[in-house]
Design a protein around this motif. Structure first.
Motif, PDB file in Angstrom:
ATOM      1  N   ILE A   3      47.610  34.299  40.111  1.00 20.05           N
ATOM      2  CA  ILE A   3      46.678  34.839  40.580  1.00 20.05           C
ATOM      3  C   ILE A   3      47.513  36.633  39.906  1.00 20.05           C
ATOM      4  CG2 ILE A   3      45.592  36.397  43.033  1.00 20.05           C
ATOM      5  CD1 ILE A   3      46.065  33.009  43.709  1.00 20.05           C
ATOM      6  N   GLU A   4      46.693  37.373  39.340  1.00 21.12           N
ATOM      7  CA  GLU A   4      47.317  38.944  39.223  1.00 21.12           C
ATOM      8  C   GLU A   4      45.928  40.075  38.896  1.00 21.12           C
ATOM      9  OE1 GLU A   4      49.138  38.202  34.860  1.00 21.12           O
ATOM     10  OE2 GLU A   4      49.853  37.950  36.050  1.00 21.12           O
ATOM     11  N   PRO A   5      46.365  41.486  39.020  1.00 19.17           N
ATOM     12  CA  PRO A   5      45.782  41.680  39.015  1.00 19.17           C
ATOM     13  C   PRO A   5      45.768  41.625  37.270  1.00 19.17           C
ATOM     14  CG  PRO A   5      47.247  43.095  40.379  1.00 19.17           C
ATOM     15  CD  PRO A   5      47.542  41.488  39.845  1.00 19.17           C
ATOM     16  N   LEU A  99      39.988  27.884  42.871  1.00 21.17           N
ATOM     17  CA  LEU A  99      39.512  27.620  41.672  1.00 21.17           C
ATOM     18  C   LEU A  99      39.152  28.940  41.683  1.00 21.17           C
ATOM     19  CD1 LEU A  99      39.382  27.940  38.523  1.00 21.17           C
ATOM     20  CD2 LEU A  99      37.971  26.100  38.546  1.00 21.17           C
ATOM     21  N   ASN A 100      37.800  28.948  43.506  1.00 26.84           N
ATOM     22  CA  ASN A 100      36.734  29.962  43.099  1.00 26.84           C
ATOM     23  C   ASN A 100      37.748  31.002  43.516  1.00 26.84           C
ATOM     24  OD1 ASN A 100      34.346  28.696  42.330  1.00 26.84           O
ATOM     25  ND2 ASN A 100      34.470  27.259  44.470  1.00 26.84           N
ATOM     26  N   VAL A 101      38.385  30.800  44.516  1.00 29.93           N
ATOM     27  CA  VAL A 101      39.653  32.081  44.904  1.00 29.93           C
ATOM     28  C   VAL A 101      39.627  33.228  43.855  1.00 29.93           C
ATOM     29  CG1 VAL A 101      41.825  33.474  46.414  1.00 29.93           C
ATOM     30  CG2 VAL A 101      39.653  31.394  47.545  1.00 29.93           C
ATOM     31  N   LEU A 105      38.661  37.099  42.483  1.00 33.79           N
ATOM     32  CA  LEU A 105      39.930  37.818  42.393  1.00 33.79           C
ATOM     33  C   LEU A 105      39.990  38.951  41.207  1.00 33.79           C
ATOM     34  CD1 LEU A 105      43.481  36.394  43.731  1.00 33.79           C
ATOM     35  CD2 LEU A 105      42.263  38.401  44.893  1.00 33.79           C
ATOM     36  N   ILE A 106      39.017  37.788  40.041  1.00 34.13           N
ATOM     37  CA  ILE A 106      39.239  38.457  38.668  1.00 34.13           C
ATOM     38  C   ILE A 106      37.701  39.145  38.492  1.00 34.13           C
ATOM     39  CG2 ILE A 106      38.187  38.336  36.688  1.00 34.13           C
ATOM     40  CD1 ILE A 106      39.836  35.589  36.184  1.00 34.13           C
ATOM     41  N   SER A 258      32.001  34.240  45.811  1.00 33.76           N
ATOM     42  CA  SER A 258      32.527  35.271  45.288  1.00 33.76           C
ATOM     43  C   SER A 258      32.045  36.423  44.857  1.00 33.76           C
ATOM     44  CB  SER A 258      33.886  34.800  44.523  1.00 33.76           C
ATOM     45  OG  SER A 258      33.061  34.587  44.038  1.00 33.76           O
ATOM     46  N   SER A 259      30.887  36.306  44.329  1.00 37.70           N
ATOM     47  CA  SER A 259      29.638  36.439  43.517  1.00 37.70           C
ATOM     48  C   SER A 259      28.962  37.623  44.690  1.00 37.70           C
ATOM     49  CB  SER A 259      29.358  36.644  42.432  1.00 37.70           C
ATOM     50  OG  SER A 259      28.541  35.087  42.282  1.00 37.70           O
TER      51      SER A 259
END
Length: 475
Positions: A3-5, A99-101, A105-106, A258-259
């Motif tokens: 998980i990264e920017p 997966l949803n987290v 983040l994306i 998340s959306s």
């Protein structure tokens, strides 16, 4: 998958790269850059005369995210575990949450790279053009109508349980729709803040009381009350494809909101604080779903009802619904608020009415909420079964929102990875796999829900639309 920017877009100029890195990886205490704080590309401007939307802290955003995801699904997930088994259901909860987290983040990173975007429709418009933007915008409205319909059904069940079916169920559904619409009509997420905290706490308290109650009873309320009975608890179950897909979709949709976080970013004081709010809320909700659902399934087995509160007997069913009612109304109201906010910004963006206290501003805002509430009421009376409404929302809308579209957006900004180093190619391929999983859930989930709804009409589980009969098992 780390998980990264997101890395800088291939279209970025070299001179802009240091600024973007500072934006995505601010040091402790570092203030946001001016263009992030109040740039012209932002949907809402801070410090304006009229309605100031930019007032949400990351702590308050975390609570909103928690309430978006921890809502009606906890009343359906225990039943999903009964269909999938404790091991299969637990793996689904853990896997889908992670997966949803990640895809959440994306979405947040993409929005903060493209600050002119307000919601997912704007983002997909960058990929697919105006046609794609309008298509996804319609999906957003459909998703919120289905979730709101599920909330109306659940709240009407609660009113029936509390009153021993005191009046026609359609009347209770209409009252539920009115309460949800009143909540969604509050104009800003900041003003929703204290209601959101209250709703979250009352809902968690109700679930906790219910969970403790089922562990103290000799047998589930729906089980035979005399003689031997089979609890039906299984580590691994073997459902049919339709049953398995509907229940997997119910688990998936529980953490796929998340959306719905995206419009909150536009109202945050520091949009770059989104990542920590998303991670904290995402994994916190996943842990609560896993813990509560496993305990409920362990003590109720196959005798779980949907919504789950009906499994604790008449007294604790009333107690649970009575405490949870504010959380139900507020949680569903947030979903309807998100859909209304999308339509509101879509109609008024670029005009002075977007933030000014004008008749046009308030007539547009309240009118949109009334239309959405009325539409959700009609859908709730057409398909008055919670897990089918959640499954349909998951398949038609949230599988693309939380899987397919985020992966496509990642590939849009990281197109160079396709022909990059082996590690970059692997990461690109993993996002292609996420797209494929999303498409499978769209096709398989929609088929499964349609088959289940058809069977429900055939067996009489759905006898007729606008049905006045008790739907809470109280009489």
């Amino acid at each position: 998958m780390a998980i990264e920017p997101l890395p800088p877009s291939p279209n970025d100029t070299p001179s802009s790269e240091p600024d973007k890195k500072a934006f995505y990886e601010p040091q402790d205490g570092e203030p946001p850059s001016k263009d992030v704080e109040n740039g012209e590309s932002q949907v809402f401007q801070a410090g304006v005369d009229g309605v100031d939307f930019r007032t949400v802290s990351w702590q308050r955003a975390t609570v909103v995210f928690l309430k978006i995801n921890f809502a009606m699904s906890i009343l359906a997930i225990p039943g999903a575990l009964a269909a999938l088994g404790s091991v299969g259901g637990s793996l689904a909860i853990v896997g889908f949450t992670a997966l949803n987290v990640y895809t959440g983040l994306i979405l947040g990173d993409f929005r903060n790279r493209h600050t002119e975007c307000h919601m997912l429709a704007d983002m997909m418009g960058l990929v697919w053009g105006s046609l794609g933007r309008e298509m996804v915008g319609v999906q957003i409205i459909i998703a919120q109508v289905l979730i709101s319909a599920g909330g109306i059904v659940t709240t009407a069940i609660g009113f029936n349980a509390l009153s021993n079916h005191g009046t026609c169920t359609v009347t209770f559904a209409l009252v539920s729709a009115a309460l949800i619409t009143a909540c969604s009509s509050i104009c800003t997420f900041s003003n929703l803040g204290w209601l959101t905290r209250f709703g979250f706490l009352t809902f968690v308290l109700a679930v906790l009381i219910f969970t403790i109650a089922v562990t103290q009873q000799e047998r589930p309320a729906a089980a035979p009350q005399t003689g031997d009975f089979d609890l039906g608890w299984e580590a691994i179950a073997y459902p049919t494809f339709a049953v398995g897909m509907v229940n997997a979709a119910n688990i998936f949709v529980s953490t796929s909101g998340s959306s719905m976080f995206l419009p909150v970013i536009s109202e945050m004081r520091r949009p770059q604080d989104y990542r920590k709010a998303c991670i904290l809320a995402g994994f916190g909700v996943g842990i609560m779903y896993l813990a509560f659902s496993l305990v409920m399934y362990r003590w109720c087995g196959i005798w779980l009802s949907v919504p789950a509160f009906g499994s604790a007997g008449p007294l604790f069913k009333k107690i649970s619904y009575g405490i949870a009612m504010p959380g139900l109304v507020i949680g569903v109201g947030i979903y309807q608020h998100v859909a209304a906010k999308y339509a509101f910004v879509r109609i008024l963006r670029g005009s002075r009415h977007l933030q000014a206290n004008t008749v046009t501003h308030w007539a547009t805002w309240l009118g949109i909420n009334l239309v959405l509430g009325a539409t959700a009421f009609i859908v709730a009376e057409a398909v008055p079964i919670l897990n089918y409404l959640l499954g349909l929302a998951a398949a038609l809308c949230f599988a693309p929102f939380s899987l397919t579209y985020p992966a496509l957006l990642w590939m849009y900004d990281c197109n160079g990875y396709r022909a990059g180093r082996p590690a970059q190619k692997l990461k690109y391929g993993l996002h292609v796999l996420i797209v494929a999983i999303g498409l499978f859930m769209v096709v398989g989930g929609t088929y499964a829900v349609c088959v289940s709804i058809k069977a429900a009409f055939a067996t009489g589980d759905i006898a007729q639309v606008f049905d006045c009969r008790d739907n809470s098992g109280s009489v």
